[in-house]
Write a protein that holds these residues in place. Structure first.
Motif, PDB file in Angstrom:
ATOM      1  N   GLY A 241      42.621  32.492  37.223  1.00  0.00           N
ATOM      2  CA  GLY A 241      41.416  33.235  37.406  1.00  0.00           C
ATOM      3  C   GLY A 241      40.173  32.437  37.439  1.00  0.00           C
TER       4      GLY A 241
ATOM      5  N   SER B 153      38.348  42.117  38.288  1.00  0.00           N
ATOM      6  CA  SER B 153      38.549  42.112  36.858  1.00  0.00           C
ATOM      7  C   SER B 153      39.832  41.448  36.527  1.00  0.00           C
ATOM      8  CB  SER B 153      38.507  43.708  36.313  1.00  0.00           C
ATOM      9  OG  SER B 153      37.460  44.374  36.351  1.00  0.00           O
ATOM     10  N   ASP B 154      40.936  41.780  37.365  1.00  0.00           N
ATOM     11  CA  ASP B 154      42.033  41.171  36.849  1.00  0.00           C
ATOM     12  C   ASP B 154      42.074  39.764  37.183  1.00  0.00           C
ATOM     13  OD1 ASP B 154      43.469  43.675  36.639  1.00  0.00           O
ATOM     14  OD2 ASP B 154      44.272  43.731  38.681  1.00  0.00           O
TER      15      ASP B 154
ATOM     16  N   SER C  96      42.256  37.576  31.573  1.00  0.00           N
ATOM     17  CA  SER C  96      42.490  39.010  31.663  1.00  0.00           C
ATOM     18  C   SER C  96      43.727  39.340  31.355  1.00  0.00           C
ATOM     19  CB  SER C  96      42.104  39.406  33.232  1.00  0.00           C
ATOM     20  OG  SER C  96      43.080  38.957  33.854  1.00  0.00           O
TER      21      SER C  96
ATOM     22  N   ASN D  54      32.525  44.431  40.126  1.00  0.00           N
ATOM     23  CA  ASN D  54      33.643  44.065  39.009  1.00  0.00           C
ATOM     24  C   ASN D  54      33.827  45.634  38.461  1.00  0.00           C
ATOM     25  OD1 ASN D  54      34.497  41.524  38.210  1.00  0.00           O
ATOM     26  ND2 ASN D  54      32.408  41.086  38.399  1.00  0.00           N
TER      27      ASN D  54
ATOM     28  N   GLN E 187      39.453  37.831  36.353  1.00  0.00           N
ATOM     29  CA  GLN E 187      38.508  36.907  35.436  1.00  0.00           C
ATOM     30  C   GLN E 187      39.579  36.299  34.555  1.00  0.00           C
ATOM     31  OE1 GLN E 187      35.170  36.825  35.466  1.00  0.00           O
ATOM     32  NE2 GLN E 187      35.419  37.853  37.328  1.00  0.00           N
TER      33      GLN E 187
ATOM     34  N   GLN F  10      39.120  46.556  40.676  1.00  0.00           N
ATOM     35  CA  GLN F  10      40.002  46.241  39.686  1.00  0.00           C
ATOM     36  C   GLN F  10      40.277  44.852  39.801  1.00  0.00           C
ATOM     37  OE1 GLN F  10      41.015  47.946  36.891  1.00  0.00           O
ATOM     38  NE2 GLN F  10      41.588  45.838  36.173  1.00  0.00           N
TER      39      GLN F  10
END
Length: 282
Positions: free
Chosen positions: A157, A184-185, A190, A177, A187, A181
């Motif tokens: 990430g 976000s995945d 996560s 973001n 980061q 998706q």
């Protein structure tokens, strides 16, 4: 034949893609292949027995991401394939990463079926260098992948924000973001990355090579891209350790000639890249 459709077919031919012999589900797509890729009649040679599948990064299409590396590898005699995946809101590689890994799995099966090869090599950029690890580790891909080469991959990430490159007004119109998706995945910390790395950075079977740049401004810190594993299975390369004056950053890394040489070297090995290999620094 309608003019727009005939123009599309001419463009596909010009760019080196091919619809002839494609599996039916793939023949219907209007995605444009990068030069040298997706010739579904290509048969691997004894020298290059594994087809190479190019996996683009977040917000990227296969044409944009691989327009320079694809013809290099095809010119070296590889059967080269590429795909778009994870398309949401008409933007590529933004869907849930686990779903995209399943799409990759279907594409791998199509390539193996068309070429008769036993395994494939995967070369991916950013998300495209990390996402295949989910396919390998959770979806049965370990038996079908010989080597995963990640160019600036988001393996653990990023502590920064994933944002689109360039000035596309469609991409600039929203919080990436919120409608992405995959962002976000990717980061750090996560739920997706926690699951991905819960089984370790590698699994038995494939080899892994990571190619990173210390000037990466997207997947940060750049050392988060590296994988832990045995030397006979994993090689981590920092471009500036090989070519100190190379200033390549994240987005353009797949177009860098030094990266091309590192990828070509890695694919030629029986195992991961030789960490002592020194590419020409032009």
């Amino acid at each position: 034949m309608p003019h727009r459709f005939s123009t599309f077919l001419a463009t596909v031919a010009l760019l080196g893609g091919s619809l002839a012999g494609a599996p039916p589900a793939l023949a219907d797509t209007v995605d444009i292949s990068p030069p040298g890729a997706n010739n579904w009649s290509c048969q691997p040679s004894a020298e290059h027995p594994y087809p190479v599948i190019l996996v683009p990064g977040t917000f990227e299409s296969m044409l944009k991401n691989w327009s320079t590396l694809s013809p290099v590898l095809a010119g070296q005699g590889y059967c080269v394939f590429a795909l778009n995946y994870g398309t949401t809101n008409n933007i590529d590689a933004t869907g849930p990463v686990a779903d995209s890994a399943a799409e990759l799995g279907s594409f791998v099966d199509a390539v193996l079926g068309a070429t008769g090869a036993e395994k494939v090599d995967l070369v991916g950029h950013s998300q495209g260098g990390m996402m295949p690890r989910y396919y390998i580790g959770f979806l049965g891909g370990a038996k079908k992948v010989n080597h995963l080469v990640g160019i600036a991959p988001s393996n653990h990430g990023t502590e920064g924000l994933l944002v689109p490159a360039g000035d596309d007004p469609l991409l600039a119109a929203f919080d990436s973001n919120f409608l992405c998706q995959a962002c976000s995945d990717q980061q750090a910390g996560s739920p997706f990355l926690t699951e991905l790395n819960s089984i370790g950075d590698t699994v038995n079977g494939p080899s892994y090579t990571v190619i990173s740049t210390k000037y990466d401004e997207v997947v940060t810190p750049y050392t988060s891209q590296f994988l832990e594993g045995r030397a006979r299975q994993v090689t981590n390369i920092t471009i500036q350790d090989k070519c100190a004056l190379n200033l390549i950053e994240h987005d353009q890394a797949p177009n860098d000639p030094v990266v091309h040489r590192l990828v070509s070297h890695a694919l030629a090995q029986d195992g991961p890249a030789d960490p002592t290999f020194q590419p020409r620094c032009l």
